[in-house]
Enzyme design. Structure first.
Site, PDB file in Angstrom:
ATOM      1  N   LEU A  58       0.848  -1.189   0.000  1.00  0.00           N
ATOM      2  CA  LEU A  58       0.000   0.000   0.000  1.00  0.00           C
ATOM      3  C   LEU A  58       0.889   1.246   0.000  1.00  0.00           C
ATOM      4  O   LEU A  58       1.238   1.759   1.059  1.00  0.00           O
ATOM      5  CB  LEU A  58      -0.871  -0.070   1.259  1.00  0.00           C
ATOM      6  CG  LEU A  58      -2.260   0.537   1.187  1.00  0.00           C
ATOM      7  CD1 LEU A  58      -3.086   0.065   2.363  1.00  0.00           C
ATOM      8  CD2 LEU A  58      -2.220   2.034   1.115  1.00  0.00           C
ATOM      9  N   GLU A  60       1.481   4.601  -2.681  1.00  0.00           N
ATOM     10  CA  GLU A  60       1.215   5.215  -3.985  1.00  0.00           C
ATOM     11  C   GLU A  60       2.489   5.699  -4.670  1.00  0.00           C
ATOM     12  O   GLU A  60       2.663   5.516  -5.878  1.00  0.00           O
ATOM     13  CB  GLU A  60       0.221   6.378  -3.838  1.00  0.00           C
ATOM     14  CG  GLU A  60      -1.202   5.946  -3.525  1.00  0.00           C
ATOM     15  CD  GLU A  60      -1.411   5.541  -2.071  1.00  0.00           C
ATOM     16  OE1 GLU A  60      -0.528   5.841  -1.233  1.00  0.00           O
ATOM     17  OE2 GLU A  60      -2.450   4.927  -1.765  1.00  0.00           O
ATOM     18  N   GLN A  82      -5.827   3.779  -6.338  1.00  0.00           N
ATOM     19  CA  GLN A  82      -7.175   3.293  -6.025  1.00  0.00           C
ATOM     20  C   GLN A  82      -8.238   4.398  -6.072  1.00  0.00           C
ATOM     21  O   GLN A  82      -9.346   4.159  -6.517  1.00  0.00           O
ATOM     22  CB  GLN A  82      -7.149   2.620  -4.665  1.00  0.00           C
ATOM     23  CG  GLN A  82      -8.292   1.687  -4.444  1.00  0.00           C
ATOM     24  CD  GLN A  82      -7.999   0.740  -3.296  1.00  0.00           C
ATOM     25  OE1 GLN A  82      -7.978   1.163  -2.139  1.00  0.00           O
ATOM     26  NE2 GLN A  82      -7.760  -0.508  -3.592  1.00  0.00           N
ATOM     27  N   PHE A  83      -7.863   5.594  -5.604  1.00  0.00           N
ATOM     28  CA  PHE A  83      -8.738   6.773  -5.711  1.00  0.00           C
ATOM     29  C   PHE A  83      -7.829   7.950  -6.037  1.00  0.00           C
ATOM     30  O   PHE A  83      -6.760   8.085  -5.437  1.00  0.00           O
ATOM     31  CB  PHE A  83      -9.470   7.038  -4.389  1.00  0.00           C
ATOM     32  CG  PHE A  83     -10.540   6.023  -4.083  1.00  0.00           C
ATOM     33  CD1 PHE A  83     -11.841   6.208  -4.518  1.00  0.00           C
ATOM     34  CD2 PHE A  83     -10.223   4.871  -3.381  1.00  0.00           C
ATOM     35  CE1 PHE A  83     -12.823   5.257  -4.248  1.00  0.00           C
ATOM     36  CE2 PHE A  83     -11.202   3.926  -3.108  1.00  0.00           C
ATOM     37  CZ  PHE A  83     -12.499   4.112  -3.547  1.00  0.00           C
ATOM     38  N   HIS A 129     -12.318  10.756  -1.225  1.00  0.00           N
ATOM     39  CA  HIS A 129     -12.609   9.774  -2.276  1.00  0.00           C
ATOM     40  C   HIS A 129     -13.359  10.390  -3.451  1.00  0.00           C
ATOM     41  O   HIS A 129     -13.865   9.666  -4.285  1.00  0.00           O
ATOM     42  CB  HIS A 129     -13.452   8.619  -1.715  1.00  0.00           C
ATOM     43  CG  HIS A 129     -12.691   7.685  -0.831  1.00  0.00           C
ATOM     44  ND1 HIS A 129     -12.249   8.035   0.412  1.00  0.00           N
ATOM     45  CD2 HIS A 129     -12.290   6.399  -1.010  1.00  0.00           C
ATOM     46  CE1 HIS A 129     -11.620   7.012   0.968  1.00  0.00           C
ATOM     47  NE2 HIS A 129     -11.627   6.009   0.123  1.00  0.00           N
TER      48      HIS A 129
END
Lengths: 325, 368
Positions: A58, A60, A82-83, A129
């Site tokens: 995890l 980025e 992911q977002f 998000h």
């Protein structure tokens, strides 16, 4: 032709691309076994193995930084953030490395890759998000930024983006992931990059939009037509480099222009489009350009998101303003 | 409640050559005369070339320059451990590794003079250009190594950084990815004492940098970075380990930045002359000179020949590097996208018109 929503169209595009080119690898958080939290990469790990569809730690910056290295060493990575609200951890790598490696190596190295990220709001998501960060990436000179407006465009743009020799940021509006279906050819096809799409011809004003706003604009235009207002509607498809000629040709014809974007107003892509249209069309304009955007605020908690995001009323008010000027 | 020790970890320190030029015979025995001679050439070339570049900056001939002085053993020892196809991912103080990679010296002069044309290296695509944002190159190197693994190629990637970079998140993400995927990579930390004005003790509470590898599940090792033999040996082992599929290594090379951070810095503001003097006693170039001389590895004539060659090569490189024509202004537009977008074509035209106008104004002797 099959009726597909945007998630299936993107999944289908990735599947076609991976089958055709074994240099393509997908990497990101939960993209493998889980098929991505929105299922865009569903079944791809099953079909192409753990070496090509990789569940990463995890991180980025790690995902994007590694993708840069992979690309320099001959692979074609398709990383997923992911977002898009979590892309800022990777922003340094996007701005300072991905965007500039071609220039700083005198064209002897480049890093073609497609960085995918679900973006934008309207789905009652948790904080961070729902962001529409396209303007940040546009400001990283050297990157192509794409945002599809529906399933058909998503597949064709994705396949073209994968062929691009330059890095692409591919932003996928979550609100339209599954909200409607379109006819999508099962075979491969590409949509020309850097070219805006005139979705509807019209005479009274030009309406420019991209991403999820294009659907909202279409619904609004249906209402406007009942009032005999004829709108020329253009979807950008590629946000950057900007196809200013298609936009300015239309505005020179209709003499009025509205830009509808989901992102916040100031220093945004709508600001840039407005400036460039003014530079080219000012003597033909019959009313000041109107921008319909979200407010210049951090994206609120979702209880208030409908008051934050552009809506039909906000668009219609802008239309009224330019027509009655 | 029970409490038991579930893990035990240690860090080894390796040195072969002490500051008087004496060696541990057993550890030093593997080096051939040819290898030692090559090390001698590169160590002295680096010291002299670095001095030359520093002087060129001082006389206004090139831009800001980051000196390598003091780190010769660390760079030459590790650089010579690489195979031609291995990937070299530098930070910005690895002039010595560029030299061992046989990058033309005139291009290095040109690069430190702000000329992008020298950063791309068409002769050797496995050398990356210098990377100025601290630590970020660690993660690019990890991706490069990962691609080698996926393509089942045998190339190893080595990435260089200082101890300051180990405070950056990118370093830790890179180490974590490299550990999880068992990548063919060597993390080479040139612990040179200072990150501009910040000493190592203010970058980390860790006793060693090497121990940070333990947290990521692979081996860390500390080496006397002013000992070219030890650095070469440790790096060679790490490269072989990576090449055979046994994963990453973190090397902590303890050395000292004898110069300022760059030519724009004045280190007397934050460190003492006594500290520098202390490290001068451990000078890697002098130490190796003693070893080579005391053991008659090279005779006086051989040494003179090497020094003469170095002198000549540097002079040629500087002449070539400084006399190259200035880059074409259009070039900054050429290499951003594979095909130039319309908007950039328009802006390029605007610049070209501006240049014509400026030159007309200059010819007329008028105001600009």
């Amino acid at each position: 032709m099959t009726k597909m929503h945007m998630v299936s169209a993107l999944n289908n595009a990735l599947d076609i691309a991976m089958k055709a080119d074994d240099k393509i690898v997908i990497l990101g958080e939960d993209v493998g076994v889980d098929g991505g939290v929105f299922r865009v990469t569903e079944n791809l790990q099953k079909n192409y193995g753990e070496q090509r569809v990789i569940d990463t730690p995890l991180a980025e910056a790690g995902i994007v930084g590694c993708s840069i290295g992979m690309s320099l060493n001959g692979l074609k990575p398709i990383p997923e953030i992911q977002f898009s609200g979590f892309s800022y951890q990777a922003f340094h790598h996007i701005k300072q490395h991905m965007a500039r490696i071609r220039q700083r190596t005198n064209n002897t190295m480049s890093c073609p890759m497609v960085l995918r990220a679900p973006c934008s709001g309207g789905i009652r998501a948790l904080e961070h998000h729902s962001e529409s960060p396209e303007s940040f990436f546009i400001h990283c000179q050297g990157i192509r930024v794409i945002m599809p407006a529906g399933p058909y465009d998503a597949k064709g743009l994705m396949l073209a983006a994968i062929k691009s020799e330059d890095p692409v940021i591919f932003l996928e509006p979550k609100k339209i992931y599954r909200s409607f279906k379109e006819d999508v050819p099962e075979e491969a096809y590409e949509i020309e990059l850097d070219k805006a799409n005139v979705r509807k011809q019209g005479t009274d004003l030009t309406m420019i939009s991209w991403g999820a706003m294009t659907r909202l604009c279409e619904e609004t235009i249906e209402d406007l037509e009942k009032e005999n207002i004829s709108v020329e509607h253009i979807d950008l498809r590629t946000l950057w480099p900007l196809d200013i000629n298609t936009l300015s040709n239309s505005v020179n014809k209709t003499k009025k222009c509205i830009i509808v974007q989901e992102a916040t107003k100031s220093c945004s892509l709508s600001s840039e489009i407005s400036a460039q249209i003014n530079e080219r069309c000012v003597l033909n304009l019959e009313a000041p350009i109107q921008r319909v955007t979200s407010w210049d605020l951090p994206f609120p908690q979702f209880a208030l998101e409908n008051y934050f995001l552009p809506n039909k009323t906000r668009i219609k008010n802008a239309v009224k303003k330019v027509l009655e000027f | 409640m029970a409490q038991e020790q579930i893990g035990q970890f240690g860090i080894n320190h390796v040195s072969i050559l002490d500051k008087e030029g004496n060696v541990d015979e057993k550890l030093a025995s593997g080096f051939t005369k040819e290898q030692l001679s090559e090390m001698y050439y590169y160590m002295n070339l680096l010291r002299k070339f670095d001095e030359k570049l520093f002087n060129l900056q001082r006389s206004g001939k090139i831009g800001t320059y980051a000196q390598t002085k003091g780190q010769e053993a660390s760079e030459i020892g590790s650089g010579l451990a690489l195979s031609e196809n291995d990937w070299f991912v530098p930070s910005f103080r690895e002039l010595g590794v560029y030299l061992t990679r046989k990058v033309p010296k005139n291009l290095l002069v040109q690069a430190w003079n702000g000329d992008t044309r020298a950063l791309g290296n068409p002769n050797h695509s496995h050398n990356l250009p210098i990377s100025i944002p601290i630590g970020s190159q660690c993660i690019h190197a990890t991706g490069i190594a990962w691609a080698s693994q996926i393509k089942q190629e045998k190339d190893v990637t080595i990435v260089y950084f200082g101890e300051g970079a180990t405070s950056e998140g990118d370093f830790h993400e890179a180490m974590n990815f490299a550990g999880v995927f068992n990548l063919p990579i060597v993390f080479f930390c040139q612990r040179n004492g200072w990150s501009i004005s910040t000493p190592t003790t203010k970058e980390t509470k860790s006793e060693t940098i090497a121990q940070k590898a333990i947290a990521y599940g692979f081996k860390g090792i500390q080496v006397d970075g002013n000992d070219v033999l030890a650095v070469n040996k440790v790096t060679t082992q790490a490269i072989e380990k990576a090449r055979s599929g046994d994963g990453p290594t973190l090397i902590e090379s303890i050395t000292y930045r004898m110069g300022d951070h760059t030519t724009s810095d004045d280190s007397m503001k934050y460190r003492t002359q006594e500290e520098i003097n202390e490290w001068e006693n451990k000078d890697p170039v002098l130490r190796f000179e003693k070893y080579i001389t005391n053991n008659n590895i090279l005779n006086e004539q051989e040494k003179t020949d090497i020094h003469n060659a170095i002198e000549r090569e540097i002079q040629e490189a500087v002449e070539q590097g400084l006399s190259v024509e200035k880059p074409n202004p259009e070039q900054m537009f050429e290499d951003v996208f594979a095909q130039m977008p319309e908007m950039l074509k328009e802006q390029k035209e605007e610049l070209l018109n501006e240049i014509i106008q400026m030159s007309e104004q200059n010819n007329n002797g008028g105001n600009q």
